[in-house]
Every structure is written in structure tokens, then in C-alpha cells.
Write an enzyme that holds these catalytic residues in place. Sequence first.
Site, PDB file in Angstrom:
ATOM      1  N   ASP A 204      45.278  45.213  43.839  1.00 28.45           N
ATOM      2  CA  ASP A 204      44.089  46.054  43.706  1.00 28.45           C
ATOM      3  C   ASP A 204      44.382  47.424  44.304  1.00 28.45           C
ATOM      4  OD1 ASP A 204      41.288  46.929  43.482  1.00 28.45           O
ATOM      5  OD2 ASP A 204      40.874  44.805  43.191  1.00 28.45           O
ATOM      6  N   HIS A 266      42.105  49.617  38.989  1.00 25.24           N
ATOM      7  CA  HIS A 266      42.372  48.959  40.286  1.00 25.24           C
ATOM      8  C   HIS A 266      43.869  48.956  40.588  1.00 25.24           C
ATOM      9  CE1 HIS A 266      38.310  47.741  41.402  1.00 25.24           C
ATOM     10  NE2 HIS A 266      38.092  47.448  40.138  1.00 25.24           N
ATOM     11  N   GLU A 330      36.405  47.614  35.415  1.00 28.33           N
ATOM     12  CA  GLU A 330      36.161  48.856  36.150  1.00 28.33           C
ATOM     13  C   GLU A 330      37.320  49.865  36.030  1.00 28.33           C
ATOM     14  OE1 GLU A 330      33.208  47.246  39.638  1.00 28.33           O
ATOM     15  OE2 GLU A 330      35.361  47.028  40.020  1.00 28.33           O
TER      16      GLU A 330
HETATM   17  C1  ACM Z   1      34.672  42.519  39.566  1.00 28.69           C
HETATM   18  O1  ACM Z   1      33.884  42.044  40.399  1.00 28.69           O
HETATM   19  N1  ACM Z   1      34.943  43.818  39.579  1.00 28.69           N
HETATM   20  C2  ACM Z   1      35.321  41.703  38.569  1.00 28.69           C
END
Ligand code: ACM
Length: 765
Positions: A204, A266, A330
Site C-alpha cells: 500500500d 495505493h 481508489e
Molecule cells: C478499500 O477499503 N479501500 C478496499
Amino acid sequence: MHTFKKLFALVLSFMIISCKTDEKTYNQEINITPKPMELSVRDGKFTLKSNTIFVVKDEPVRRVADFFISKIQRSTGYSLLKQQDRPSSNYIDLSIVADLKVNDEGYTVDVAGDGISVKATTPQGIFYGLQTVMQLLPAEIESPDVVKISWTIPNVSIKDEPRFKYRGQHLDVCRHFVDVEHIKKQLDVMAMFKINKFHWHLTDDQGWRIESKKYPKLNSASTVRTESEGNIYGPYYYTHQQIREIVAYAGERFIEVIPEVELPGHAVAALSAYPEYSCTGGTFEVRNVWGVANDVFCAGNDATFAFLTDIIEEVIPLFRSDYFHIGGDECPKGRWEKCPKCQERIKKEKLKDEHELQSWFIRRIEKVLIQHNKKMIGWDEILEGGLAPSATVMSWRGEKGGLDAANMGHDAIMTPGGWLYLDHYQGDPKVEPVTIGGYTTLEKTYSYEPVPEGIDSDKAKHILGAQANVWTEYIYAPEQTEYMAYPRAIALAEVTWSRREQKDYRDFERRIANQLVRLDGHHINYHIPIPEQPGSSSGFIAFIDSATVELKTTRPVKIIYTTGMEEPAARNSKEYTAPLKFSESTVLKVRSVLPSGKMSVTRTIYLDKQTYAPATATEAASDMKVEYYRGKYFKASELEGKTPDEIEHVESMRKVKYRIPDYREVYDDDYCSVVLTGYFHVPENGIYCFSTAVDGLWIDGKLFIDNEGTVRKNVKSDKSIALAKGYHSVKIVRLGNIIGGWPSQWDAVSVIWKKADQQKFAELR
Ligand code: ACM
Ligand code: ZN
């Protein structure tokens, strides 16, 4: 007392305690969790003894038997033997029966006076059958040390199989790392509840946690970050050896480990080591703020795909799962919009926009996975811009992603935030440790139904199951992952294993008392409901004549209390049965007690008898002075003697929800402190409550609320004060900084105040 006598008394009391253990309330009735499909109880019982024999004919079952023999040895002290022939009595017979009418994780268990028979079509079924046998034994069977009790099991017949084949638990080890020992501990507990997938979120923005031999800078640069407070976090990552160790450990417990390597978003931890795979070229630092980063992998650069292919090919052989999770959530498109290479890709591939570019990105990665016979899982954003042909969708932003994917004929795994995000609060935020937000009680998690409404009837089969997620932004230590996961993960186990019509929350709540004792055997730091007050749990209550404190818990547990500064314990406390009334200043200490005797943390509530603080002015200006100080500040005292960068005047604190002005309307700056001073008008004599996440609130020159140095993500402060009618001076300080990965301006934005006897935040004039 003479030492020998003392010892004798100790041994005697231990014997009394231990002889009584099997009469404990939590061991009464059947407590199997998740609840089995069919169960009937008959008269009589079987007793496990030191010479009980495991009967094992099929070779693959031997290892399952050995697993339980060593488990049983720890708590009973018995060294049970295996043999191939069934003796006339006192046996646990394990057999594979190919045509047994259960699915490949199902089993039957028959307990009679003579012995126990466990049947299944696979070793995994035998494993679950034996977990059920453990659940029929007293909860102390999970004890790490020998317990001297009678190990009896009621005579029962059980036929059981899971409703869903995907029963998952997820763990984010990027925001905060969880070491190998703690992962194994969680795998042990997952296996007890027949959870069979471990989704391991390994990369991440805030950290890369898996060794790479080919890209060694990932191990050095990407595994460590400098926190915004200045301390160094890391380096933390798992070596290939450790990954293999975990995968093997999980395998012995029939748990499949699914790795997640996040792309295209991420990705900042990776980009900090290899900025050439970004759109801008960097430079980057491993992110120390939670949330979503703008910098992502460049979709226009073929070298990015060579890098990601190498990583995927390095990760795949470490795991046994057919699945590979590629993230996909995201991913902001801003960098792609401005990147010539990304725009060139859109043109060349005839894509409509950046959403289709994301889809193209995922499809290109999907091809790599297919080459290696892996099935791709992605978060539900991978639906945007077109779903990759073979993708399984993990539905987290509610249920729609899973519903749409299933109706399109794709497999889906349900992990909707409102039910299954175990990083949410499970009790009143005012009494619980800080979390990312949300409010998901055990009952809410338990209420989840994985097959969403509106699904086409022939598509329900695409709902593979559900998973509970533990994101660790606000989980600073492994023990806290346990606190958030349990007992809610046990609810997930029942949601995915048991039939919908079998679910009964009150009965589940009863069984939880037994299950928590099992978790004690594994030293799991599970959540115990903390006494709360209805409405809002204030820790400081002002009163004039008297105050009444009402207490409750998120599920029924005993509450005890003291009023003399002592920690409540069995010997010195009273049991709470009705609201408590106080007419003198008192320090009230409360905690809850489980049927096992285990207690929650203690909460202290200060009850303060006051007189109305006189008004400090009779007339006041109708506005407040606002001073802005640019730069990072961690203490209000650091601002003393400084010259503000800007001063303005705003409306005074008349409204019930008083908003702190947003400095970003004044400056385009990350860090800015705001100091407000002025007067506010109290309309009548009364007790007034204040609730805020600002760093400091002074009333009439005295510091009243002090949040300095805390993570402001939740509003801990809820205090009341007796104020006389008229004008009172106020000072509010909101510091510009980031503590615990949370920028202060995101939440320290208001002061809420109301008269204590008003239920609603009615407007004060
Ligand atoms: C997430 O909670 N961004 C998958
Ligand atoms: Zn680019």
C-alpha cells in the site's frame, strides 16, 4: 500462615475452582459456533480420557488426527494414540466416506457413550468435524495449559456443511505491521471457526511488506516511513521464507492465503523506491498520511508493466491459492489526465477516458495472471470502465459492486463496509479506543446476509461468500487487530457457514460467552463491551443538586462499579442494576464482567458538584477574533508570543454547532493553526455540555477541554459545566499538524454545545 498451609490452601482452592469448571454457566448447553446445519441431542454422554484412541484408516487423515492430538494434549495432558482398528469403546473414529451426503467441506459427527464417529468426504471435512468435537467439549479444551476437569461431550448427531465456500478474514499489514507469531495466532482462531480464506493485504501507500529479490530497493526504501510526528516506522516486511511458513501453517488449518499486491493505485511505497514507474517521475516518500494518494503507477509506460509482471511472478510461487488479488480500488485519475504517456496510451488503445484506461490496465495484468493459472480478484472499482473477463469482484463500497458483478455472471465476494469492516467502532466512540470511524456492533455484523436483494435467481451462485476486513490505520499494535476482529469475526463465521434461517442473534450472544473463553486459551485480546451512557458517554458530569448516571452495554453483560476511587473488582464493587443518583462530587468507576469473570477496562466518570460560574462580562462584541498561524504546531503553548499571519473576525459562538473557520479559504497550506477568542452568551442558568475535537477549549480563562497530542479522529471530549446566564469568555485552539496519520483540519472543525437537559442540539439564542 505457615508456607505449607498457604500452599495447601492454594492447592485446595485451585481444586475447588477446577472441579467446578465444567459447571460454569458458559459451558452449559450446546455452544457450537458457527451453528451446524442439523443437530440432535440424545441422553447420555461420552467422556474423553487419557486412553481414548483415535481411529485413523486413511493416510491423509493422519495429519488431521495429529493436529488434534497435540491440541488435546495441551489442555488435557493426555497423549492420545492412533490405531487403524476401532476398539469396542473409548474411541474417536475418523473416516473418509466418498458418498457421504455433504459437500466437500461438510462432515457428520455422532457421539455415543462408546465413542465418537467423524465422517467426511475430504480431510478438510474431517478437520471441521473435529473442530466441532472441540466445540462440544468444555471451552477449556482450548487452554494452553493442563486443566483438570471432566472432558465430557453430550451424545449428539450432527450433519453439517458450509453455506458458502468463501469465508474470509482480511488483514492490512501495510499501515501497521503484524508479525509472524501474531498472524499464526489469528490463523489458529480462524480455523476454530471454520474460516477458510486469509486475504493478506501486502502492499500500500504506507508500506511494502513482501520481500523482493529482483527489486531490492522495495525491501529497504519501501518498508520504512517517517511518521508525521518524526519517528521512524519500520523497516517491516516478510521474507519469502516467512511467507512460505505462514502459507504452510495456514494450509495445515485448511486456510487458503490470498495475497494482495495493489495496483494501479495505493502504490506510493513502491514508487518511493522506483519513481520511474510513476507519471511524474517523483520523488516520493512512503506516505505517512492515511487516505488516498494522487500518485499511482503510470499506465502509459511499458516499463511499469514489466516491473509489475516481475513482482507478480515473484509472488505467485510463494502462495498455493488459485486467487491473486490485485487491489484496483481508489485510483485517482489526475496524474493520468496530465501524463503524455498515459494520454498516448488512451489514443493508441482507442479508449474513451481514464476509467477505460484503468480497465485496460487491469486487463493487461489479468493476462499475466491467466498465464500463471491464477484467478484475479479486485475491489469493486474494477467494474468502472469495463470489467476484466475473468475477474472476481470484492464488493466493499456497499453491495452494488457484488450485485452488478454477479448479475453479469462474475463471481463476487461480499465485504460491504457497513457490516464487515471491522476497523469500525463496535461501541460508543467516546469510550472505545480511536478507530477510523463508522459504527458496526457485533449484532450489525451478525445481521449481514451475503446474497444481496435484487440478484437474478440464477446468479446467486456467483456470491462465493463474504469476508470481514481489518484495515490498520488506527490499529497500532497486533493486539489491537485482535480487539477489532473478535468477537465480530466469529459473527462473520456464522454468517458464511450457517443457513440464513438458522441465524438467531440472541442465541449467538449466549454462545459467545463460551467462545470468548476459548479465545482466552489463545490469549486473544478480544473486545469486551465497556459500560456506556445512553446518548453520549460523558466522562465529566457537572451538576448543581444531583446527577443521575444511566449505564448500558452493547450486549447484555454484568456491570460493576465503585465510588471510592478503587478499581472495581469482585470483592469491592456493587453490581449496577438501576440508574445511579449522586448528590455529592463522586469519582465513579465502572467496568463490565463476562460470565467467565473476565473484566473490561475500567471507565472513570467524574461527577462534579458545582455552583453556576458567574458571567465574566455583561456585554460583548458579537464577533470572535480569529488568528491564523502558518506552520506545524503540536502544543498551544508554542503559539504564545508569536505574531499571527492573519487576523479576521467571524460570527460569535451562538450556534449549537460552532464551526472553526477553514484556513484553506485563507491559505493554500497544509499546516495552519487557528486561535479563536471572544465571548459567548449563555441564555439561562444551567448545565451546558461541550463536545469537540479541537486541541484546547478555555472557558472563562480556564482550560476546560484538553485534546492536545491526541488523534482527533474521534471526539473523546464530552464535558459539562454549570454556567450562569450572561456572557462568558471562550478561547478555542485548533493546531495545524498531523498526529497518527490524521491531519487536524479534517475533523477538528467544530465545537458542539447544548444545555444538558436538552436531548437535541436545539439552537441556543
Ligand atoms: C478499500 O477499503 N479501500 C478496499
Ligand atoms: Zn502516466
